[in-house]
Design an enzyme around this catalytic site. Structure first.
Site, PDB file in Angstrom:
ATOM      1  N   PRO A   9       0.798  -1.224   0.000  1.00 21.94           N
ATOM      2  CA  PRO A   9       0.000   0.000   0.000  1.00 21.94           C
ATOM      3  C   PRO A   9       0.832   1.276   0.000  1.00 21.94           C
ATOM      4  O   PRO A   9       1.851   1.363   0.689  1.00 21.94           O
ATOM      5  CB  PRO A   9      -0.820  -0.108   1.289  1.00 21.94           C
ATOM      6  CG  PRO A   9      -0.072  -1.068   2.147  1.00 21.94           C
ATOM      7  CD  PRO A   9       0.560  -2.044   1.207  1.00 21.94           C
ATOM      8  N   ASN A  10       0.364   2.210  -0.797  1.00 21.30           N
ATOM      9  CA  ASN A  10       0.935   3.565  -0.910  1.00 21.30           C
ATOM     10  C   ASN A  10       2.240   3.613  -1.692  1.00 21.30           C
ATOM     11  O   ASN A  10       2.726   4.705  -1.994  1.00 21.30           O
ATOM     12  CB  ASN A  10       1.112   4.205   0.484  1.00 21.30           C
ATOM     13  CG  ASN A  10      -0.197   4.275   1.239  1.00 21.30           C
ATOM     14  OD1 ASN A  10      -1.175   4.802   0.706  1.00 21.30           O
ATOM     15  ND2 ASN A  10      -0.258   3.723   2.428  1.00 21.30           N
ATOM     16  N   ARG A  17       4.987  10.715  -2.795  1.00 25.05           N
ATOM     17  CA  ARG A  17       4.738  10.510  -1.368  1.00 25.05           C
ATOM     18  C   ARG A  17       6.031  10.737  -0.587  1.00 25.05           C
ATOM     19  O   ARG A  17       7.010  10.011  -0.781  1.00 25.05           O
ATOM     20  CB  ARG A  17       4.279   9.069  -1.175  1.00 25.05           C
ATOM     21  CG  ARG A  17       4.193   8.635   0.268  1.00 25.05           C
ATOM     22  CD  ARG A  17       4.114   7.121   0.345  1.00 25.05           C
ATOM     23  NE  ARG A  17       3.924   6.684   1.699  1.00 25.05           N
ATOM     24  CZ  ARG A  17       4.185   5.447   2.128  1.00 25.05           C
ATOM     25  NH1 ARG A  17       4.653   4.537   1.300  1.00 25.05           N
ATOM     26  NH2 ARG A  17       3.988   5.132   3.380  1.00 25.05           N
ATOM     27  N   TYR A  22      11.220   8.741   0.619  1.00 25.11           N
ATOM     28  CA  TYR A  22      11.167   7.660  -0.373  1.00 25.11           C
ATOM     29  C   TYR A  22      11.777   8.027  -1.726  1.00 25.11           C
ATOM     30  O   TYR A  22      11.859   7.166  -2.609  1.00 25.11           O
ATOM     31  CB  TYR A  22       9.708   7.216  -0.556  1.00 25.11           C
ATOM     32  CG  TYR A  22       9.090   6.675   0.714  1.00 25.11           C
ATOM     33  CD1 TYR A  22       9.549   5.487   1.277  1.00 25.11           C
ATOM     34  CD2 TYR A  22       8.068   7.362   1.377  1.00 25.11           C
ATOM     35  CE1 TYR A  22       8.998   4.987   2.452  1.00 25.11           C
ATOM     36  CE2 TYR A  22       7.505   6.870   2.542  1.00 25.11           C
ATOM     37  CZ  TYR A  22       7.974   5.689   3.082  1.00 25.11           C
ATOM     38  OH  TYR A  22       7.440   5.203   4.239  1.00 25.11           O
ATOM     39  N   ASN A  73       7.999  -5.735  -0.467  1.00 24.35           N
ATOM     40  CA  ASN A  73       7.892  -4.537   0.358  1.00 24.35           C
ATOM     41  C   ASN A  73       6.407  -4.369   0.637  1.00 24.35           C
ATOM     42  O   ASN A  73       5.656  -3.865  -0.205  1.00 24.35           O
ATOM     43  CB  ASN A  73       8.460  -3.295  -0.341  1.00 24.35           C
ATOM     44  CG  ASN A  73       8.415  -2.075   0.583  1.00 24.35           C
ATOM     45  OD1 ASN A  73       7.755  -2.103   1.627  1.00 24.35           O
ATOM     46  ND2 ASN A  73       9.098  -1.007   0.192  1.00 24.35           N
ATOM     47  N   ALA A  76       3.043  -0.666   5.071  1.00 22.97           N
ATOM     48  CA  ALA A  76       2.574  -0.692   6.463  1.00 22.97           C
ATOM     49  C   ALA A  76       2.031  -2.065   6.869  1.00 22.97           C
ATOM     50  O   ALA A  76       2.011  -2.389   8.067  1.00 22.97           O
ATOM     51  CB  ALA A  76       1.514   0.385   6.675  1.00 22.97           C
ATOM     52  N   HIS A  79       3.951  -4.327   9.344  1.00 22.67           N
ATOM     53  CA  HIS A  79       4.008  -4.137  10.787  1.00 22.67           C
ATOM     54  C   HIS A  79       2.881  -4.844  11.546  1.00 22.67           C
ATOM     55  O   HIS A  79       2.932  -4.910  12.771  1.00 22.67           O
ATOM     56  CB  HIS A  79       4.021  -2.632  11.102  1.00 22.67           C
ATOM     57  CG  HIS A  79       5.018  -1.868  10.281  1.00 22.67           C
ATOM     58  ND1 HIS A  79       6.357  -2.206  10.263  1.00 22.67           N
ATOM     59  CD2 HIS A  79       4.881  -0.840   9.392  1.00 22.67           C
ATOM     60  CE1 HIS A  79       6.999  -1.388   9.427  1.00 22.67           C
ATOM     61  NE2 HIS A  79       6.123  -0.562   8.882  1.00 22.67           N
ATOM     62  N   ASP A  86       1.381 -14.990   6.580  1.00 19.00           N
ATOM     63  CA  ASP A  86       1.049 -16.397   6.309  1.00 19.00           C
ATOM     64  C   ASP A  86       1.211 -16.715   4.826  1.00 19.00           C
ATOM     65  O   ASP A  86       1.713 -17.781   4.459  1.00 19.00           O
ATOM     66  CB  ASP A  86      -0.388 -16.708   6.741  1.00 19.00           C
ATOM     67  CG  ASP A  86      -0.526 -16.927   8.235  1.00 19.00           C
ATOM     68  OD1 ASP A  86       0.506 -17.018   8.936  1.00 19.00           O
ATOM     69  OD2 ASP A  86      -1.679 -17.003   8.708  1.00 19.00           O
ATOM     70  N   GLU A  95      12.703  -9.479   2.231  1.00 15.83           N
ATOM     71  CA  GLU A  95      11.896  -8.328   2.654  1.00 15.83           C
ATOM     72  C   GLU A  95      12.713  -7.050   2.427  1.00 15.83           C
ATOM     73  O   GLU A  95      13.883  -6.996   2.813  1.00 15.83           O
ATOM     74  CB  GLU A  95      11.559  -8.484   4.144  1.00 15.83           C
ATOM     75  CG  GLU A  95      10.818  -7.298   4.750  1.00 15.83           C
ATOM     76  CD  GLU A  95      10.614  -7.472   6.266  1.00 15.83           C
ATOM     77  OE1 GLU A  95      10.850  -8.593   6.794  1.00 15.83           O
ATOM     78  OE2 GLU A  95      10.253  -6.478   6.910  1.00 15.83           O
ATOM     79  N   HIS A  97      12.715  -2.691   2.634  1.00 13.52           N
ATOM     80  CA  HIS A  97      12.122  -1.393   2.967  1.00 13.52           C
ATOM     81  C   HIS A  97      13.039  -0.306   2.447  1.00 13.52           C
ATOM     82  O   HIS A  97      14.263  -0.358   2.681  1.00 13.52           O
ATOM     83  CB  HIS A  97      11.907  -1.247   4.473  1.00 13.52           C
ATOM     84  CG  HIS A  97      10.973  -2.273   4.997  1.00 13.52           C
ATOM     85  ND1 HIS A  97       9.621  -2.229   4.748  1.00 13.52           N
ATOM     86  CD2 HIS A  97      11.205  -3.429   5.664  1.00 13.52           C
ATOM     87  CE1 HIS A  97       9.054  -3.304   5.263  1.00 13.52           C
ATOM     88  NE2 HIS A  97       9.993  -4.049   5.823  1.00 13.52           N
ATOM     89  N   SER A  99      13.095   2.897   3.254  1.00 12.64           N
ATOM     90  CA  SER A  99      13.608   3.735   4.344  1.00 12.64           C
ATOM     91  C   SER A  99      14.195   2.863   5.446  1.00 12.64           C
ATOM     92  O   SER A  99      13.946   1.651   5.499  1.00 12.64           O
ATOM     93  CB  SER A  99      12.461   4.580   4.918  1.00 12.64           C
ATOM     94  OG  SER A  99      11.465   3.736   5.503  1.00 12.64           O
ATOM     95  N   ARG A 104      12.766   5.359  12.435  1.00 10.43           N
ATOM     96  CA  ARG A 104      11.475   6.043  12.351  1.00 10.43           C
ATOM     97  C   ARG A 104      10.588   5.674  13.564  1.00 10.43           C
ATOM     98  O   ARG A 104      11.092   5.209  14.569  1.00 10.43           O
ATOM     99  CB  ARG A 104      10.829   5.716  11.001  1.00 10.43           C
ATOM    100  CG  ARG A 104      11.730   6.144   9.825  1.00 10.43           C
ATOM    101  CD  ARG A 104      11.104   5.821   8.475  1.00 10.43           C
ATOM    102  NE  ARG A 104       9.880   6.581   8.280  1.00 10.43           N
ATOM    103  CZ  ARG A 104       8.988   6.288   7.322  1.00 10.43           C
ATOM    104  NH1 ARG A 104       9.191   5.272   6.498  1.00 10.43           N
ATOM    105  NH2 ARG A 104       7.897   7.021   7.183  1.00 10.43           N
ATOM    106  N   ARG A 108       7.070   1.042  13.341  1.00  8.62           N
ATOM    107  CA  ARG A 108       7.756   0.514  12.158  1.00  8.62           C
ATOM    108  C   ARG A 108       8.921  -0.414  12.526  1.00  8.62           C
ATOM    109  O   ARG A 108       9.549  -0.998  11.652  1.00  8.62           O
ATOM    110  CB  ARG A 108       8.286   1.665  11.284  1.00  8.62           C
ATOM    111  CG  ARG A 108       7.203   2.562  10.734  1.00  8.62           C
ATOM    112  CD  ARG A 108       7.771   3.606   9.779  1.00  8.62           C
ATOM    113  NE  ARG A 108       6.891   4.759   9.700  1.00  8.62           N
ATOM    114  CZ  ARG A 108       5.829   4.842   8.894  1.00  8.62           C
ATOM    115  NH1 ARG A 108       5.527   3.856   8.078  1.00  8.62           N
ATOM    116  NH2 ARG A 108       5.061   5.928   8.883  1.00  8.62           N
TER     117      ARG A 108
END
Ligand code: DQA
Length: 144
Positions: A9-10, A17, A22, A73, A76, A79, A86, A95, A97, A99, A104, A108
């Site tokens: 998301p986002n 953004r 980012y 990635n 959110a 978290h 699953d 995985e 990220h 940032s 932060r 996070r």
């Protein structure tokens, strides 16, 4: 070999953004860069992004059935989404990220994805995706 890059998301708003966090590169530009990077190292890279958890989970099921390793990635969802965790557990994944999540907000600092990941790359900007693809391309499971 194929590597599926899944952004949550986002992340479709990359470039617009919080560019101070980012960066200025759009999601389309990121996707083009990763496909090009893959072609230079002999990996068929496909990049997808969704703001919808069910869609993301279905893509992980597709990757599991096809045997595609993934770069994830989950934004959110990282978290708190045990449903994403699953589904991710069904595939081999790194995985990522963009940032440094540990520099932060406290929420996070928790990832429900890290325990089952082959590796975790944080804070390296968009380069992190290339590091993750390279790692998966080597076929090495650093958990083994
Ligand atoms: C992110 C970090 C997450 O905390 C955040 O919710 C994102 C992006 C990153 O790439 O740095 O959406 O996963």
């Amino acid at each position: 070999m194929k590597v599926l890059v899944l952004n949550g998301p986002n992340l479709g708003r990359l470039g617009r953004r919080q560019p101070e966090i980012y960066g200025a590169t759009s999601h389309d530009q990121l996707a083009a860069r990763l496909v090009d990077f893959g072609s230079r190292i002999g990996v068929d890279v496909e990049v997808r992004q969704s703001d919808h958890e069910g869609v993301f989970i279905e893509w992980l099921h597709e990757a599991a059935d096809a045997g595609w390793p993934c770069v994830i990635n989950a934004g959110a969802w990282t978290h708190y989404s045990h449903a994403i965790a699953d589904a991710a557990a069904l595939v081999t994944y790194v995985e990522v990220h963009i940032s440094n999540v540990y520099a932060r907000e406290g929420f996070r600092h928790v990832s429900v994805l890290s325990a089952k990941a082959v590796g975790v790359i944080v804070g390296c900007g968009l380069d992190g995706y290339e590091y993750a693809i390279s790692h998966l391309a080597r076929g090495v499971d650093s958990r083994a």
